[in-house]
Write a protein that holds these residues in place. Structure first.
Motif, short mmCIF file in Angstrom:
data_model
loop_
_atom_site.label_atom_id
_atom_site.label_comp_id
_atom_site.label_asym_id
_atom_site.label_seq_id
_atom_site.Cartn_x
_atom_site.Cartn_y
_atom_site.Cartn_z
N LEU A 18 1.45 1.76 -3.62
CA LEU A 18 0.20 1.99 -4.36
C LEU A 18 -0.33 3.41 -4.17
CD1 LEU A 18 -1.84 -1.29 -3.71
CD2 LEU A 18 -0.50 -0.70 -5.74
N CYS A 19 -0.20 3.93 -2.95
CA CYS A 19 -0.82 5.23 -2.65
C CYS A 19 -0.05 6.40 -3.25
CB CYS A 19 -0.96 5.41 -1.14
SG CYS A 19 0.60 5.68 -0.26
N SER B 263 -8.16 2.05 -5.71
CA SER B 263 -8.63 0.80 -6.32
C SER B 263 -10.07 0.94 -6.78
CB SER B 263 -8.52 -0.35 -5.32
OG SER B 263 -7.19 -0.53 -4.90
N ASN C 295 -7.52 -7.93 2.43
CA ASN C 295 -6.48 -7.38 3.30
C ASN C 295 -5.86 -8.47 4.15
OD1 ASN C 295 -7.85 -4.11 4.10
ND2 ASN C 295 -6.29 -4.68 2.65
N ALA D 279 -4.95 3.57 -0.90
CA ALA D 279 -4.85 2.52 -1.92
C ALA D 279 -6.21 1.92 -2.22
CB ALA D 279 -3.88 1.44 -1.44
N ALA E 114 0.83 -1.22 0.00
CA ALA E 114 0.00 0.00 0.00
C ALA E 114 0.85 1.26 0.00
CB ALA E 114 -0.93 0.00 1.21
N ARG E 115 2.04 1.20 0.61
CA ARG E 115 2.91 2.38 0.68
C ARG E 115 3.39 2.82 -0.70
NH1 ARG E 115 6.41 -0.57 5.25
NH2 ARG E 115 5.68 -2.28 3.91
N ILE F 114 -3.97 -6.55 -0.39
CA ILE F 114 -3.17 -5.44 0.14
C ILE F 114 -2.85 -5.73 1.60
CG2 ILE F 114 -3.09 -2.96 0.59
CD1 ILE F 114 -5.17 -2.56 -1.60
N CYS G 286 -3.15 2.50 3.30
CA CYS G 286 -4.12 1.47 2.93
C CYS G 286 -5.44 2.08 2.49
CB CYS G 286 -4.35 0.51 4.10
SG CYS G 286 -3.04 -0.72 4.28
N PHE H 182 -2.06 -4.99 5.38
CA PHE H 182 -2.42 -3.94 6.34
C PHE H 182 -1.93 -4.45 7.71
CE2 PHE H 182 -6.27 -1.07 7.69
CZ PHE H 182 -5.39 -0.22 8.32
#
Length: 527
Positions: free
Chosen positions: A267-268, A305, A315, A301, A264-265, A287, A298, A289
């Motif tokens: 993706l965002c 999505s 998750n 992300a 997520a780090r 993802i 998260c 979490f």
């Protein structure tokens, strides 16, 4: 030298995916390789003891399966006819706990392989040319790690892997992270690229036919500098949204699964990642979490999505590490809120942390306790390890508030395990009496109760009960007396008849995670 007898052993634990390492070793030795006679077994199949085995390989998975792994190694030595030098043990546990395996005196002479078979076969397998060991001259051949897995060996066992109709492989190995709870840095090291995904898929298809799905075990694919190329290659292989494979009369929807999850780090940081992932038939998007510090990445992300049209999400939620029950509840609750707001489908899969070098499931995090972990395990066993995004399901399973969740974790296990019976059927009066008395406990009383529960075991109930000095807690403790086996079975049968099937959350086996100790027998063993 062809025609040697080679035995492959996977221990008798339950696992979701076929043993990829053994499948590649089978390719090395099988009809497309050295043309040896390859036999694959799961567990200790004593019928193989009648043969003479020139080489035996044992794979290992989770370290907490030490007991079953040990049984397989002992059996391999027996099958070798007392020639432990013909036994090779590798895989995840053997790599992460290498010293523990090597130091086991009864396994002296067994070859324990650490890490991946990335070098020439004779080098990776530590073969001794001076001793003229089988294939010790293969110092320039293709690494076993790079071979096409041999799917044919799976037909030799009765065990059915929940995920089997898939191309299994990697688009990248290793990871850019160094998470202290993870074994990947030790097992695979930093991120690096793998051989062509196209060649892998085409090679499997040529030898074993088309597979419905593409399961990629990359640990952090979005960190790859080739991320866009990897996604383009997946599209070119036909794994686009709503893609189907036709075998027979009924087409089947295909899916791509990065089964270790995505970061997520990363993706965002850029919507590009989700836009790219949306161009393949990924289901679900997994993802990680792992703690509340990842809440903002998260959430971002998940929103990205949704905007990209990816609405089936999963998750991974680590617990029993540095987190607390409150931390876990907050993460699960966030998914419920996002589900309601965005109208998407998010399933959470809490995964109990165990050190990668521990031989059992006994680790207790600093902010958890043994009783809470048992309670959580029983709850997850009842929900098949799933936290549904449906608010009604979540409220019933985990409570409507952080305090309700902690009260649930402190509840007598018979009330959790036989929830329908005690909340709706014949056991309801007893349960309501417990709730009434529990509500009257002061914070100090609750601390005393938790102290009594922290070392609770069914066999120690009487001794613990007698040692409670707080009269109110001692009175409440009568509810914690475990049921005997006949009573447990009778309740189980009665509630099973009236079980509300509408409450059951159905998730295909290929979307579930490979988790530790959710089986009923594991719950009962610890009690």
């Amino acid at each position: 030298m062809a025609g040697k007898n080679v035995l492959l052993i996977e221990p008798s634990y339950k696992n979701k995916y076929p043993p990829l390492g053994l499948m590649k070793i089978a390719q090395y030795h099988g009809p497309n390789g050295k043309r040896d006679n390859v036999k694959f077994i799961k567990g200790e199949d004593r019928s193989v003891l009648d043969a003479c085995w020139h080489r035996i390989y044992v794979t290992t998975l989770f370290s907490f399966e030490w007991k079953r792994i040990s049984e397989s190694i002992d059996f391999a030595i027996e099958a070798s006819g007392g020639q432990p030098s013909n036994v090779f043990v590798g895989g995840i546990a053997a790599s992460l706990m290498h010293k523990a395996f090597v130091d086991e005196g009864r396994w002296r002479g067994v070859r324990f392989i650490k890490g991946l078979l990335k070098e020439a076969p004779a080098v990776s397998l530590q073969l001794n040319a001076f001793e003229e060991e089988l294939y010790s001259d293969d110092t320039t051949g293709n690494p076993i790690e790079d071979l096409i897995p041999d799917y044919s060996i799976l037909d030799q066992v009765n065990y059915r892997y929940p995920v089997h109709d898939a191309y299994f492989g990697y688009a990248s190995r290793g990871c850019v992270r160094k998470c202290s709870f993870c074994g990947v840095p030790k097992l695979e090291g930093d991120l690096y690229e793998t051989p062509s995904l196209t060649e892998l898929v085409q090679g499997i298809e040529k030898l074993y036919g088309s597979k419905k799905d593409l399961v990629l075990m990359d640990n952090n694919v979005v960190a790859s500098p080739r991320f866009k190329e990897i996604i383009a290659e997946i599209r070119d292989l036909g794994f686009t949204p709503k893609a189907k494979l036709t075998r027979g009369r009924i087409p089947a929807l295909r899916r791509v699964d990065f089964n270790q999850g995505v970061d997520a780090r990363i993706l965002c940081k850029d919507r590009m990642f989700l836009r790219e992932l949306a161009t393949i038939c990924i289901k679900p998007l997994r993802i990680a979490f792992d703690h509340t510090g990842l809440r903002k990445p998260c959430e971002t992300a998940i929103r990205f999505s949704h905007d990209a049209g990816l609405h089936d999400l999963s998750n991974y939620m680590l617990y029993n590490f540095h987190d607390s029950p409150a931390d876990l509840y907050q993460r699960m609750r966030l998914n419920i809120e996002l589900n309601e707001e965005l109208g998407i489908r998010i399933f959470s899969f809490p995964m109990r942390y165990q050190p990668t070098d521990r031989k059992d499931r006994g680790h207790i995090g600093d902010r958890w306790n043994k009783y809470y972990l048992r309670s959580m395990q029983i709850i997850l066993q009842a929900t098949h390890g799933i936290v549904s995004g449906a608010p009604s399901f979540f409220k019933r399973a985990f409570g409507d508030s952080q305090q309700e969740f902690e009260n649930l974790l402190m509840r007598p296990h018979k009330f959790i395990f036989n929830r329908v019976w005690f909340e709706e059927l014949g056991g309801r009066p007893e349960f309501e009496q417990y709730v009434a008395e529990a509500k009257s406990l002061s914070p100090s009383d609750k601390n005393d109760l938790l102290g009594a529960l922290s070392g609770f075991e069914n066999s120690k109930y009487e001794a613990i009960h007698q040692g409670i000095s707080n009269a109110k807690v001692a009175r409440l403790f009568r509810f914690y007396e475990p049921l005997d086996d006949p009573a447990e079975r009778e309740i189980w049968e009665k509630q099973k008849v009236v079980q509300d099937t509408a409450r059951r959350i159905t998730v295909p086996d290929d979307e579930r995670v490979e988790d530790a100790g959710l089986e009923l027998d594991a719950v009962l063993e610890e009690n």
